[in-house]
Design a protein around this motif. Sequence first.
Motif, short mmCIF file in Angstrom:
data_model
loop_
_atom_site.label_atom_id
_atom_site.label_comp_id
_atom_site.label_asym_id
_atom_site.label_seq_id
_atom_site.Cartn_x
_atom_site.Cartn_y
_atom_site.Cartn_z
N GLU A 17 0.81 -1.22 0.00
CA GLU A 17 0.00 0.00 0.00
C GLU A 17 0.84 1.27 0.00
OE1 GLU A 17 -0.45 -2.54 2.04
OE2 GLU A 17 -2.56 -3.09 2.09
N LEU A 18 2.11 1.15 0.44
CA LEU A 18 3.00 2.30 0.52
C LEU A 18 4.17 2.09 -0.44
CD1 LEU A 18 3.11 2.65 4.43
CD2 LEU A 18 1.48 3.68 2.83
N PRO A 19 4.09 2.64 -1.64
CA PRO A 19 5.12 2.42 -2.65
C PRO A 19 6.54 2.70 -2.14
CG PRO A 19 3.29 3.65 -3.57
CD PRO A 19 3.06 3.56 -2.09
N GLY A 20 7.41 1.73 -2.34
CA GLY A 20 8.80 1.87 -1.95
C GLY A 20 9.06 1.60 -0.48
N CYS A 21 8.04 1.22 0.27
CA CYS A 21 8.19 0.97 1.70
C CYS A 21 8.61 -0.49 1.90
CB CYS A 21 6.87 1.26 2.42
SG CYS A 21 7.01 1.21 4.21
N ILE A 22 9.92 -0.67 2.10
CA ILE A 22 10.51 -2.01 2.22
C ILE A 22 11.53 -1.99 3.35
CG2 ILE A 22 11.87 -3.78 1.04
CD1 ILE A 22 10.86 -2.58 -1.62
N ALA A 23 11.51 -3.04 4.14
CA ALA A 23 12.49 -3.18 5.22
C ALA A 23 13.04 -4.60 5.19
CB ALA A 23 11.83 -2.89 6.57
N ASP A 24 14.15 -4.80 5.90
CA ASP A 24 14.70 -6.14 5.97
C ASP A 24 15.18 -6.42 7.38
OD1 ASP A 24 17.02 -4.67 6.21
OD2 ASP A 24 18.05 -5.60 4.54
N GLY A 25 15.57 -7.66 7.62
CA GLY A 25 16.09 -8.04 8.91
C GLY A 25 16.69 -9.42 8.86
N GLU A 26 17.56 -9.71 9.80
CA GLU A 26 18.19 -11.03 9.86
C GLU A 26 17.19 -12.10 10.28
OE1 GLU A 26 21.79 -11.13 12.11
OE2 GLU A 26 22.64 -9.41 11.04
N THR A 27 16.15 -11.69 11.02
CA THR A 27 15.09 -12.62 11.43
C THR A 27 13.75 -12.08 10.95
OG1 THR A 27 14.66 -11.53 13.55
CG2 THR A 27 16.39 -13.24 13.53
N TYR A 28 12.76 -12.95 10.98
CA TYR A 28 11.39 -12.57 10.63
C TYR A 28 10.94 -11.42 11.53
CZ TYR A 28 6.32 -13.29 10.09
OH TYR A 28 4.98 -13.12 9.86
N GLN A 29 11.16 -11.57 12.83
CA GLN A 29 10.74 -10.57 13.80
C GLN A 29 11.44 -9.23 13.58
OE1 GLN A 29 11.78 -13.66 14.61
NE2 GLN A 29 9.95 -14.63 15.44
N GLU A 30 12.72 -9.27 13.27
CA GLU A 30 13.47 -8.04 13.01
C GLU A 30 12.94 -7.33 11.77
OE1 GLU A 30 17.93 -6.81 11.72
OE2 GLU A 30 17.79 -8.27 13.35
N ALA A 31 12.61 -8.09 10.74
CA ALA A 31 12.06 -7.49 9.52
C ALA A 31 10.73 -6.81 9.81
CB ALA A 31 11.90 -8.55 8.43
N VAL A 32 9.88 -7.43 10.63
CA VAL A 32 8.59 -6.84 10.99
C VAL A 32 8.81 -5.56 11.80
CG1 VAL A 32 6.48 -7.17 12.33
CG2 VAL A 32 7.32 -8.99 10.86
N GLN A 33 9.70 -5.60 12.78
CA GLN A 33 9.99 -4.41 13.59
C GLN A 33 10.52 -3.28 12.72
OE1 GLN A 33 12.69 -6.08 16.44
NE2 GLN A 33 11.07 -6.49 17.94
N ASN A 34 11.42 -3.59 11.81
CA ASN A 34 11.97 -2.57 10.91
C ASN A 34 10.90 -2.02 9.99
OD1 ASN A 34 14.48 -2.83 12.09
ND2 ASN A 34 15.26 -4.23 10.53
N ALA A 35 9.99 -2.88 9.54
CA ALA A 35 8.89 -2.43 8.68
C ALA A 35 7.99 -1.45 9.42
CB ALA A 35 8.09 -3.62 8.16
N GLU A 36 7.74 -1.70 10.69
CA GLU A 36 6.91 -0.77 11.47
C GLU A 36 7.55 0.61 11.54
OE1 GLU A 36 6.36 -2.80 15.19
OE2 GLU A 36 4.79 -4.08 14.38
N ILE A 37 8.86 0.65 11.71
CA ILE A 37 9.58 1.92 11.75
C ILE A 37 9.51 2.61 10.40
CG2 ILE A 37 11.89 2.97 11.97
CD1 ILE A 37 12.46 0.63 14.01
N ILE A 38 9.76 1.86 9.34
CA ILE A 38 9.76 2.42 7.99
C ILE A 38 8.37 2.91 7.58
CG2 ILE A 38 10.15 1.85 5.53
CD1 ILE A 38 12.70 2.27 7.25
N MET A 39 7.32 2.19 7.98
CA MET A 39 5.96 2.63 7.68
C MET A 39 5.69 3.99 8.33
SD MET A 39 3.45 -0.70 7.70
CE MET A 39 3.92 -1.28 9.31
N GLN A 40 6.07 4.14 9.58
CA GLN A 40 5.85 5.42 10.28
C GLN A 40 6.63 6.53 9.59
OE1 GLN A 40 3.63 6.02 12.73
NE2 GLN A 40 4.16 8.16 12.41
N GLU A 41 7.87 6.27 9.21
CA GLU A 41 8.68 7.28 8.52
C GLU A 41 8.09 7.62 7.15
OE1 GLU A 41 12.69 5.78 8.55
OE2 GLU A 41 12.92 6.17 10.70
#
Length: 63
Positions: A17-41
């Motif tokens: 839903e948010l073009p270009g909004c992509i995050a990554d992480g070494e674990t599934y949980q880290e990727a989700v946490q990073n995505a939450e930060i990136i979505m807010q930004e």
Amino acid sequence: MLYWSQETRAFIAEVPELPGCIADGETYQEAVQNAEIIMQEWIETAQELRREIPTPRTPSILA
């Protein structure tokens, strides 16, 4: 959308839903946490630039 990238050897979290909004992480949980930060930004930046913020979609399983 969450998936494993063999190329980058990381979990990738994309927010369609948010073009270009992509995050990554070494674990599934880290990727989700990073995505939450990136979505807010992403949303904060869109507000600053006075761009439209898409309405979240309801997953078809919940509709």
